[in-house]
Design an enzyme around this catalytic site. Sequence first.
Site, PDB file in Angstrom:
ATOM      1  CB  SER A 132       8.233  -1.736   4.010  1.00 48.66           C
ATOM      2  OG  SER A 132       7.258  -1.074   4.780  1.00 48.66           O
ATOM      3  CG  ASP A 249       9.892  -0.163  11.574  1.00 52.79           C
ATOM      4  OD1 ASP A 249       9.034   0.717  11.352  1.00 52.79           O
ATOM      5  OD2 ASP A 249      10.316  -0.937  10.699  1.00 52.79           O
ATOM      6  CG  HIS A 279      10.201   1.293   7.943  1.00 54.02           C
ATOM      7  ND1 HIS A 279       9.691   0.061   8.316  1.00 54.02           N
ATOM      8  CD2 HIS A 279       9.765   1.508   6.671  1.00 54.02           C
ATOM      9  CE1 HIS A 279       8.980  -0.430   7.322  1.00 54.02           C
ATOM     10  NE2 HIS A 279       9.012   0.418   6.315  1.00 54.02           N
TER      11      HIS A 279
HETATM   12  C1  XP7 Z   1      -0.795   1.125   6.726  1.00 53.85           C
HETATM   13  C2  XP7 Z   1      -3.504   1.559   6.821  1.00 53.85           C
HETATM   14  C3  XP7 Z   1      -1.669   0.075   6.945  1.00 53.85           C
HETATM   15  C4  XP7 Z   1      11.291   3.344   2.028  1.00 53.85           C
HETATM   16  C5  XP7 Z   1       5.993   0.919   3.398  1.00 53.85           C
HETATM   17  C6  XP7 Z   1       9.087   4.081   2.212  1.00 53.85           C
HETATM   18  C7  XP7 Z   1       5.158   1.796   5.572  1.00 53.85           C
HETATM   19  C8  XP7 Z   1       2.825   1.209   6.125  1.00 53.85           C
HETATM   20  C9  XP7 Z   1       6.944   2.081   3.328  1.00 53.85           C
HETATM   21  C10 XP7 Z   1      -1.293   2.392   6.543  1.00 53.85           C
HETATM   22  C11 XP7 Z   1      -2.645   2.618   6.608  1.00 53.85           C
HETATM   23  C12 XP7 Z   1      -3.028   0.289   6.984  1.00 53.85           C
HETATM   24  C13 XP7 Z   1      10.429   4.519   1.789  1.00 53.85           C
HETATM   25  C14 XP7 Z   1       3.815   2.329   5.881  1.00 53.85           C
HETATM   26  C15 XP7 Z   1       2.829   0.232   4.965  1.00 53.85           C
HETATM   27  C16 XP7 Z   1       4.201  -0.266   4.632  1.00 53.85           C
HETATM   28  C17 XP7 Z   1       9.271   2.843   3.015  1.00 53.85           C
HETATM   29  C18 XP7 Z   1       1.453   1.832   6.331  1.00 53.85           C
HETATM   30  C19 XP7 Z   1       8.289   1.750   2.743  1.00 53.85           C
HETATM   31  N1  XP7 Z   1      10.607   2.444   2.707  1.00 53.85           N
HETATM   32  N2  XP7 Z   1       5.152   0.845   4.471  1.00 53.85           N
HETATM   33  O1  XP7 Z   1      12.440   3.205   1.652  1.00 53.85           O
HETATM   34  O2  XP7 Z   1       5.973   0.070   2.533  1.00 53.85           O
HETATM   35  O3  XP7 Z   1       0.541   0.821   6.676  1.00 53.85           O
HETATM   36  F1  XP7 Z   1      -4.842   1.761   6.854  1.00 53.85           F
HETATM   37 CL1  XP7 Z   1      -1.046  -1.502   7.159  1.00 53.85          CL
END
Ligand code: XP7
Length: 313
Positions: A132, A249, A279
């Site tokens: 992620s 996802d 995800h």
């Molecule tokens: C945005 C915005 C963007 C695990 C993680 C958690 C998911 C994503 C989560 C939000 C607002 C612009 C527990 C959410 C970013 C990446 C998960 C939100 C990891 N894995 N994410 O085990 O890293 O993205 F304005 Cl791009």
Amino acid sequence: MDAGLEGPSRMPEESSPRRTPQNVPYQDLPHLVNADGQYLFCRYWKPVGTPKALVFVSHGAGEHCGRYEDLAQMLLRLDLLVFAHDHVGHGQSEGERMMVSDFQVFVRDVLQHVDLVQKDHPRLPVFLLGHSMGGAIAILTAAERPSHFSGMVLISPLVVASPESATTFKILAAKVLNLVMPNMSLGPIDSSVISRNKTEVELYNSDPLICRAGLKVCFGIQLLNAVSRVERALPKLTVPFLLLQGSADRLCDSRGAYQLMGSARSLDKTLKIYEGAYHVLHKELPEVTDSVFQEINTWVSQRTAQAGAGSPP
Ligand code: XP7
């Protein structure tokens, strides 16, 4: 790793050592001090003999590197030295929760840690594993050092802003909001979209080291900043990679995976899509997670085979 100087007189650090957000003194924990003087909690999984390669594990937003214990154990059994830290603002590292002055801080700290471990193991191949947001960090880290890394494993990396969290309007609104109320919450991640595995969702909901508070506007801006940097980095990316992605996802859209496959210059690139999976593929339904572990195991094994033992087919 602690480079503190021994002074002739009592230093204030002696009576009040730096402590983790959970109030554990860093002197009792593996840690490093980053370029901003922030203490980062580290983990090391070291094989008994000489390691075949090094693997840095880059966790995602809100979580911490302790959640990679099983993956690390699997890689350790392949005689790899696995190491990780909690990114600034995460887990047992310092920094305001889920905040970073600039996304580059995450990348810079990974490079510092990689350089540190490589000092003890010069010439060993180095791999990155990122999930992620941690995947975006891995991509930018590899892009910064062309031909330094031998390979990269990406589990549902952040490559494009998900259509749900970032419509054109929301992006514009976030940019305006960032000027007037950067600390406003964009709302927490809905934990039910993390995984179809109920046990894993419960573990996520009850982990004291996970930050489930809403993502702040200023952090959202840094994530968007990361997305645009990743987009620009892809056409220059040459590192071999294995990319794993769930088709359902909702946090990191599978379009990102296809974009990565289409734009990266890497000759050795593999994509595996898990139909219906959410995800966190390494904590999904057993049929998904078992396959994820197997795919990573095979891919890394083939690329860490002893030179001279014959090249892979
Ligand atoms: C945005 C915005 C963007 C695990 C993680 C958690 C998911 C994503 C989560 C939000 C607002 C612009 C527990 C959410 C970013 C990446 C998960 C939100 C990891 N894995 N994410 O085990 O890293 O993205 F304005 Cl791009």
